[in-house]
Design a protein around this motif. Structure first.
Motif, PDB file in Angstrom:
ATOM      1  N   GLN A   1      52.626  12.683  46.066  1.00  0.00           N
ATOM      2  CA  GLN A   1      53.717  13.660  45.939  1.00  0.00           C
ATOM      3  C   GLN A   1      53.287  14.861  45.114  1.00  0.00           C
ATOM      4  O   GLN A   1      53.728  15.991  45.355  1.00  0.00           O
ATOM      5  CB  GLN A   1      54.935  12.989  45.310  1.00  0.00           C
ATOM      6  CG  GLN A   1      56.164  13.886  45.230  1.00  0.00           C
ATOM      7  CD  GLN A   1      57.372  13.146  44.661  1.00  0.00           C
ATOM      8  OE1 GLN A   1      57.255  12.028  44.184  1.00  0.00           O
ATOM      9  NE2 GLN A   1      58.536  13.769  44.725  1.00  0.00           N
TER      10      GLN A   1
ATOM     11  N   GLU B   1      49.805  20.068  40.764  1.00  0.00           N
ATOM     12  CA  GLU B   1      50.916  20.893  41.253  1.00  0.00           C
ATOM     13  C   GLU B   1      50.604  22.375  41.125  1.00  0.00           C
ATOM     14  O   GLU B   1      50.954  23.175  42.005  1.00  0.00           O
ATOM     15  CB  GLU B   1      52.191  20.523  40.496  1.00  0.00           C
ATOM     16  CG  GLU B   1      52.719  19.124  40.852  1.00  0.00           C
ATOM     17  CD  GLU B   1      53.761  18.609  39.875  1.00  0.00           C
ATOM     18  OE1 GLU B   1      53.989  19.281  38.834  1.00  0.00           O
ATOM     19  OE2 GLU B   1      54.349  17.543  40.141  1.00  0.00           O
TER      20      GLU B   1
ATOM     21  N   TYR C   1      48.934  15.411  36.904  1.00  0.00           N
ATOM     22  CA  TYR C   1      50.000  15.752  37.849  1.00  0.00           C
ATOM     23  C   TYR C   1      50.321  17.242  37.782  1.00  0.00           C
ATOM     24  O   TYR C   1      50.458  17.910  38.814  1.00  0.00           O
ATOM     25  CB  TYR C   1      51.273  14.962  37.531  1.00  0.00           C
ATOM     26  CG  TYR C   1      51.166  13.475  37.745  1.00  0.00           C
ATOM     27  CD1 TYR C   1      50.870  12.945  38.999  1.00  0.00           C
ATOM     28  CD2 TYR C   1      51.362  12.588  36.691  1.00  0.00           C
ATOM     29  CE1 TYR C   1      50.770  11.575  39.201  1.00  0.00           C
ATOM     30  CE2 TYR C   1      51.271  11.217  36.880  1.00  0.00           C
ATOM     31  CZ  TYR C   1      50.973  10.711  38.137  1.00  0.00           C
ATOM     32  OH  TYR C   1      50.882   9.358  38.320  1.00  0.00           O
TER      33      TYR C   1
ATOM     34  N   ALA D   1      52.028   6.679  45.475  1.00  0.00           N
ATOM     35  CA  ALA D   1      53.047   7.558  46.042  1.00  0.00           C
ATOM     36  C   ALA D   1      53.260   8.773  45.144  1.00  0.00           C
ATOM     37  O   ALA D   1      53.444   9.896  45.629  1.00  0.00           O
ATOM     38  CB  ALA D   1      54.355   6.792  46.232  1.00  0.00           C
ATOM     39  N   ARG D   2      53.218   8.545  43.832  1.00  0.00           N
ATOM     40  CA  ARG D   2      53.436   9.661  42.906  1.00  0.00           C
ATOM     41  C   ARG D   2      52.288  10.661  42.952  1.00  0.00           C
ATOM     42  O   ARG D   2      52.516  11.871  42.914  1.00  0.00           O
ATOM     43  CB  ARG D   2      53.604   9.132  41.479  1.00  0.00           C
ATOM     44  CG  ARG D   2      53.959  10.225  40.491  1.00  0.00           C
ATOM     45  CD  ARG D   2      54.194   9.695  39.097  1.00  0.00           C
ATOM     46  NE  ARG D   2      54.495  10.782  38.172  1.00  0.00           N
ATOM     47  CZ  ARG D   2      54.604  10.647  36.856  1.00  0.00           C
ATOM     48  NH1 ARG D   2      54.466   9.440  36.315  1.00  0.00           N
ATOM     49  NH2 ARG D   2      54.856  11.696  36.083  1.00  0.00           N
TER      50      ARG D   2
ATOM     51  N   ASP E   1      53.610   2.476  43.904  1.00  0.00           N
ATOM     52  CA  ASP E   1      54.396   3.557  43.300  1.00  0.00           C
ATOM     53  C   ASP E   1      53.496   4.623  42.694  1.00  0.00           C
ATOM     54  O   ASP E   1      53.792   5.825  42.776  1.00  0.00           O
ATOM     55  CB  ASP E   1      55.332   2.994  42.226  1.00  0.00           C
ATOM     56  CG  ASP E   1      56.450   2.146  42.814  1.00  0.00           C
ATOM     57  OD1 ASP E   1      56.693   2.252  44.039  1.00  0.00           O
ATOM     58  OD2 ASP E   1      57.076   1.385  42.053  1.00  0.00           O
TER      59      ASP E   1
END
Length: 255
Positions: free
Chosen positions: A221, A191, A187, A217-218, A214
């Motif tokens: 994101q 980012e 993650y 979705a993470r 979920d």
């Protein structure tokens, strides 16, 4: 494929045992069988032997360690060639047989008569530059080997910081990025990539053992474009690569 099957048979066949490699033609297919009289496979475990990162408990007692990647890679390679593989065993202590079925080459293809349509599907599509990032070296090398067999240029990184350092010089079309890495998670890497305008064109593919709504979705994101649940199937990987190819192809406005 054959090398992996022979090594697997040798690993689980005690000293003094027997291993047989046989091949024959069955209509339009070739059959390759590797059989042994080793420790065998319990009936309830037959369905698990080809799953990545799964080592059957019965086998682990005889040969501890290992991630159970070899047979998963074998199945992936066989499927890439349009074939199938099956495992059979009468149970513990009875040995096992692994049978590979592969389609034979079309004799007409040698004359060029059957080559045209197949070539037109792939002509002009260059190999993709891909980066595989996973702290599990066996998992990273296995996926890299699979992608290489598919005809792509693959580089491997084993942590997030190394991946970020490699991005500028590599300029990959896509990054296959493990989520659960120590130090810097997938993650955080995603980012960081999305904060750099120079990496706008790279496609980020999440690799994770979690595939719920979920979880997807993470990853979305965090900046991922695709989400693959481990163990990823050949079909799922190919679908992602088709999307990468479509994204990297120049649009009519560019020409």
């Amino acid at each position: 494929v054959v090398s992996n099957l022979l090594n697997n048979a040798a690993k689980y066949t005690p000293r003094g045992g027997h291993i047989v490699l046989a091949a024959e033609r069955d209509g339009d297919h070739a059959l390759i069988a590797v059989s042994d009289n080793g420790i065998g496979i319990p009936p309830e475990s037959i369905g698990e032997v080809f799953r990545m990162f799964t080592q059957v408990a019965h086998a682990a007692r005889h040969v501890p360690g290992g991630l159970g990647i070899g047979l998963s890679l074998v199945r992936s390679l066989v499927e890439l060639h349009g074939g199938t593989i099956q495992a059979a065993s009468a149970g513990t202590g009875t040995g096992s047989v692994f049978t590979v079925r592969l389609p034979l080459a079309d004799r007409g293809a040698a004359t060029g008569a059957a080559i045209g349509p197949a070539q037109s599907d792939t002509a002009g599509i260059a190999a993709l530059r891909l980066l595989v990032v996973d702290d599990n070296r066996d998992a990273a090398d296995t996926l890299a080997a699979l992608l290489s067999v598919m005809g792509h240029d693959v580089v491997v990184a084993h942590d997030g910081h190394q991946a970020l350092r490699m991005l500028d010089g590599l300029h990959p079309h896509a990054v296959f990025l493990d989520i659960g890495m120590p130090g810097m998670s997938g993650y955080e890497v995603a980012e960081a990539v999305r904060r750099e305008p120079g990496h706008d064109g790279v496609m980020l593919v999440a690799l994770t053992g979690w595939g719920g709504a979920d979880d997807r979705a993470r990853t979305a994101q965090a900046g991922f474009d695709a989400h693959l649940t481990k163990p990823a199937t050949v079909a799922a990987i190919e679908a992602v690569l088709r999307e990468v190819t479509a994204r990297s192809a120049p649009s009519p406005a560019d020409g």
